[in-house]
Design a protein around this motif. Structure first.
Motif, PDB file in Angstrom:
ATOM      1  N   VAL A   7      39.389  49.757  31.801  1.00 59.10           N
ATOM      2  CA  VAL A   7      37.953  49.535  32.022  1.00 59.10           C
ATOM      3  C   VAL A   7      37.724  48.031  31.992  1.00 59.10           C
ATOM      4  CG1 VAL A   7      35.628  50.137  31.241  1.00 59.10           C
ATOM      5  CG2 VAL A   7      37.540  51.686  30.744  1.00 59.10           C
ATOM      6  N   THR A   8      37.108  47.495  33.027  1.00 56.80           N
ATOM      7  CA  THR A   8      36.856  46.051  33.057  1.00 56.80           C
ATOM      8  C   THR A   8      35.347  45.784  33.148  1.00 56.80           C
ATOM      9  OG1 THR A   8      37.081  45.788  35.461  1.00 56.80           O
ATOM     10  CG2 THR A   8      39.105  45.675  34.148  1.00 56.80           C
ATOM     11  N   GLY A   9      35.001  44.507  33.163  1.00 61.62           N
ATOM     12  CA  GLY A   9      33.618  44.111  32.928  1.00 61.62           C
ATOM     13  C   GLY A   9      32.690  44.120  34.114  1.00 61.62           C
ATOM     14  N   ALA A  10      32.971  44.919  35.127  1.00 61.45           N
ATOM     15  CA  ALA A  10      31.966  45.121  36.179  1.00 61.45           C
ATOM     16  C   ALA A  10      30.894  46.051  35.642  1.00 61.45           C
ATOM     17  CB  ALA A  10      32.613  45.730  37.421  1.00 61.45           C
ATOM     18  N   SER A  11      29.728  46.015  36.243  1.00 54.82           N
ATOM     19  CA  SER A  11      28.707  46.994  35.901  1.00 54.82           C
ATOM     20  C   SER A  11      29.240  48.387  36.265  1.00 54.82           C
ATOM     21  CB  SER A  11      27.431  46.685  36.691  1.00 54.82           C
ATOM     22  OG  SER A  11      26.422  47.602  36.353  1.00 54.82           O
ATOM     23  N   GLY A  12      28.798  49.403  35.519  1.00 57.32           N
ATOM     24  CA  GLY A  12      29.264  50.756  35.843  1.00 57.32           C
ATOM     25  C   GLY A  12      30.151  51.362  34.771  1.00 57.32           C
ATOM     26  N   VAL A  34      40.591  48.506  27.404  1.00 58.30           N
ATOM     27  CA  VAL A  34      39.230  48.046  27.717  1.00 58.30           C
ATOM     28  C   VAL A  34      39.218  46.532  27.588  1.00 58.30           C
ATOM     29  CG1 VAL A  34      36.776  48.258  27.120  1.00 58.30           C
ATOM     30  CG2 VAL A  34      38.330  50.201  26.750  1.00 58.30           C
ATOM     31  N   SER A  35      38.813  45.834  28.650  1.00 60.29           N
ATOM     32  CA  SER A  35      38.786  44.369  28.568  1.00 60.29           C
ATOM     33  C   SER A  35      37.655  43.930  27.640  1.00 60.29           C
ATOM     34  CB  SER A  35      38.606  43.749  29.964  1.00 60.29           C
ATOM     35  OG  SER A  35      37.254  43.836  30.372  1.00 60.29           O
ATOM     36  N   ASP A  36      37.749  42.698  27.160  1.00 57.51           N
ATOM     37  CA  ASP A  36      36.712  42.183  26.261  1.00 57.51           C
ATOM     38  C   ASP A  36      35.340  42.216  26.939  1.00 57.51           C
ATOM     39  OD1 ASP A  36      38.719  41.748  24.435  1.00 57.51           O
ATOM     40  OD2 ASP A  36      38.965  39.630  24.942  1.00 57.51           O
ATOM     41  N   CYS A  37      35.300  41.810  28.213  1.00 51.21           N
ATOM     42  CA  CYS A  37      34.016  41.812  28.929  1.00 51.21           C
ATOM     43  C   CYS A  37      33.500  43.234  29.110  1.00 51.21           C
ATOM     44  CB  CYS A  37      34.162  41.142  30.294  1.00 51.21           C
ATOM     45  SG  CYS A  37      34.459  39.387  30.160  1.00 51.21           S
ATOM     46  N   ALA A  38      34.413  44.167  29.346  1.00 48.35           N
ATOM     47  CA  ALA A  38      34.000  45.567  29.536  1.00 48.35           C
ATOM     48  C   ALA A  38      33.326  46.100  28.271  1.00 48.35           C
ATOM     49  CB  ALA A  38      35.200  46.423  29.900  1.00 48.35           C
ATOM     50  N   CYS A  84      36.221  48.264  38.262  1.00 50.70           N
ATOM     51  CA  CYS A  84      37.136  47.131  38.404  1.00 50.70           C
ATOM     52  C   CYS A  84      36.342  45.893  38.794  1.00 50.70           C
ATOM     53  CB  CYS A  84      38.190  47.446  39.460  1.00 50.70           C
ATOM     54  SG  CYS A  84      39.414  46.125  39.636  1.00 50.70           S
ATOM     55  N   SER A  85      36.365  44.893  37.945  1.00 49.28           N
ATOM     56  CA  SER A  85      35.639  43.656  38.268  1.00 49.28           C
ATOM     57  C   SER A  85      36.358  42.914  39.388  1.00 49.28           C
ATOM     58  CB  SER A  85      35.546  42.757  37.037  1.00 49.28           C
ATOM     59  OG  SER A  85      36.813  42.163  36.783  1.00 49.28           O
ATOM     60  N   MET A  86      35.621  42.091  40.076  1.00 54.03           N
ATOM     61  CA  MET A  86      36.237  41.271  41.127  1.00 54.03           C
ATOM     62  C   MET A  86      37.197  40.272  40.506  1.00 54.03           C
ATOM     63  SD  MET A  86      35.542  42.310  44.028  1.00 54.03           S
ATOM     64  CE  MET A  86      34.494  43.575  44.707  1.00 54.03           C
ATOM     65  N   GLY A  87      36.928  39.890  39.249  1.00 56.94           N
ATOM     66  CA  GLY A  87      37.859  38.993  38.565  1.00 56.94           C
ATOM     67  C   GLY A  87      39.217  39.655  38.373  1.00 56.94           C
ATOM     68  N   THR A  88      39.194  40.884  37.843  1.00 57.08           N
ATOM     69  CA  THR A  88      40.455  41.612  37.642  1.00 57.08           C
ATOM     70  C   THR A  88      41.132  41.893  38.976  1.00 57.08           C
ATOM     71  OG1 THR A  88      39.843  42.598  35.518  1.00 57.08           O
ATOM     72  CG2 THR A  88      41.415  43.817  36.850  1.00 57.08           C
ATOM     73  N   ALA A  89      40.354  42.312  39.973  1.00 58.92           N
ATOM     74  CA  ALA A  89      40.934  42.601  41.296  1.00 58.92           C
ATOM     75  C   ALA A  89      41.610  41.358  41.864  1.00 58.92           C
ATOM     76  CB  ALA A  89      39.845  43.105  42.243  1.00 58.92           C
ATOM     77  N   GLY A  90      40.936  40.218  41.705  1.00 54.67           N
ATOM     78  CA  GLY A  90      41.492  38.970  42.233  1.00 54.67           C
ATOM     79  C   GLY A  90      42.782  38.585  41.536  1.00 54.67           C
ATOM     80  N   ARG A  91      42.790  38.762  40.207  1.00 53.58           N
ATOM     81  CA  ARG A  91      44.014  38.425  39.467  1.00 53.58           C
ATOM     82  C   ARG A  91      45.169  39.332  39.886  1.00 53.58           C
ATOM     83  NH1 ARG A  91      40.072  37.307  35.553  1.00 53.58           N
ATOM     84  NH2 ARG A  91      40.089  39.396  34.670  1.00 53.58           N
ATOM     85  N   ILE A  92      44.897  40.616  40.045  1.00 54.59           N
ATOM     86  CA  ILE A  92      45.977  41.535  40.461  1.00 54.59           C
ATOM     87  C   ILE A  92      46.455  41.174  41.870  1.00 54.59           C
ATOM     88  CG2 ILE A  92      46.580  43.938  40.956  1.00 54.59           C
ATOM     89  CD1 ILE A  92      44.332  44.709  38.929  1.00 54.59           C
ATOM     90  N   PRO A 119      36.157  49.190  42.442  1.00 52.27           N
ATOM     91  CA  PRO A 119      35.373  47.954  42.316  1.00 52.27           C
ATOM     92  C   PRO A 119      33.879  48.229  42.387  1.00 52.27           C
ATOM     93  CG  PRO A 119      36.277  48.123  44.522  1.00 52.27           C
ATOM     94  CD  PRO A 119      36.824  49.296  43.745  1.00 52.27           C
ATOM     95  N   ARG A 120      33.117  47.398  41.702  1.00 46.76           N
ATOM     96  CA  ARG A 120      31.653  47.480  41.763  1.00 46.76           C
ATOM     97  C   ARG A 120      31.140  46.062  41.841  1.00 46.76           C
ATOM     98  NH1 ARG A 120      26.362  46.814  41.810  1.00 46.76           N
ATOM     99  NH2 ARG A 120      27.131  44.946  40.815  1.00 46.76           N
ATOM    100  N   GLU A 121      30.771  45.681  43.010  1.00 50.48           N
ATOM    101  CA  GLU A 121      30.157  44.367  43.210  1.00 50.48           C
ATOM    102  C   GLU A 121      29.390  44.428  44.522  1.00 50.48           C
ATOM    103  OE1 GLU A 121      28.549  41.901  42.352  1.00 50.48           O
ATOM    104  OE2 GLU A 121      30.144  40.845  41.317  1.00 50.48           O
ATOM    105  N   THR A 122      28.285  43.724  44.583  1.00 47.24           N
ATOM    106  CA  THR A 122      27.575  43.648  45.848  1.00 47.24           C
ATOM    107  C   THR A 122      26.691  42.422  45.849  1.00 47.24           C
ATOM    108  OG1 THR A 122      26.315  44.955  47.467  1.00 47.24           O
ATOM    109  CG2 THR A 122      25.540  45.036  45.193  1.00 47.24           C
TER     110      THR A 122
END
Ligand SMILES: Cc1cc2nc3c(=O)[nH]c(=O)nc-3n(C[C@H](O)[C@H](O)[C@H](O)COP(=O)(O)O)c2cc1C
Length: 186
Positions: A7-12, A34-38, A84-92, A119-122
């Protein structure tokens, strides 16, 4: 199945909660990171002030090196990063095998195991879009947190479940969480 749910820190956070609650009803071996931001986002978004992780699931710290799925030598069926945050997606996408989530995703891709990202971003910028292409090319399945409406969901939970249902479909876990096109309501 042996599953990793990250679980990462995107909304949702509710998407993660619904998936975890559903998996509790099965006999899967479930490992959760669970990430810290999540954790912070989940505290803001969920009624109970955070994620309720079923007690029988194994919970691993984001900085842990102890989790069994961090090496390809230990077989697992699938990993889901939800949301999935865009940060985590980008790192992967760029091989930054950082922390338990980044390392696990790296392992699942190199071992050709199922890796599902939600992912959840818009809106998306070009970097987001390119990272998604890279992830799909590397073998990940990307299921954007885009609910469907053709089943006429009557609540927020039912709407959320239209996304969780597609995740479960890709894990090949039977469920009746959402209406399938041209089938009767579950
Ligand atoms: C309230 C809130 C909502 C956020 N929603 C999103 C989102 O929907 N998508 C996203 O990619 N990042 C979102 N973020 C940003 C991530 O939390 C941030 O990039 C964080 O560093 C991600 O870290 P992680 O990937 O380690 O969890 C949000 C942040 C906050 C505080």
């Amino acid at each position: 199945m042996r599953l990793v749910i990250a679980v990462t820190g995107a909304s949702g956070a509710l998407y993660a909660q619904r998936l975890l609650s559903f998996l509790e009803t099965g006999d899967h071996e479930v490992h959760v990171v669970v990430s810290d931001c999540a954790r912070q986002v989940a505290r803001e978004e969920l009624e109970k002030g955070g994620l309720a992780i079923p007690p029988r699931f194994s919970v691993h710290g984001q900085r842990s090196l102890e989790a069994p799925f961090l090496s390809g030598s230990n077989p697992f069926s699938a990993m889901v990063i939800i949301p999935c945050s865009m940060g985590t997606a980008g790192r992967i996408a760029h091989g930054v095998s950082e922390g338990a989530i980044g390392r696990a995703a790296d392992v699942f891709l190199k071992e050709r195991r199922a890796l599902v990202l939600v992912p959840r971003e818009t809106p998306w910028n070009l970097i987001h879009a390119r990272n998604m292409v890279t992830l799909i090319e590397a073998g990940a399945v990307v299921i954007p947190a885009c609910p469907s409406f053709y089943g006429k969901p009557q609540s927020v939970l039912a709407l959320v479940d239209t996304v969780v249902a597609r995740v479960l479909d890709h894990l090949q876990i039977p469920h009746d969480l959402a209406v399938r096109w041209k089938e009767k309501k579950p």
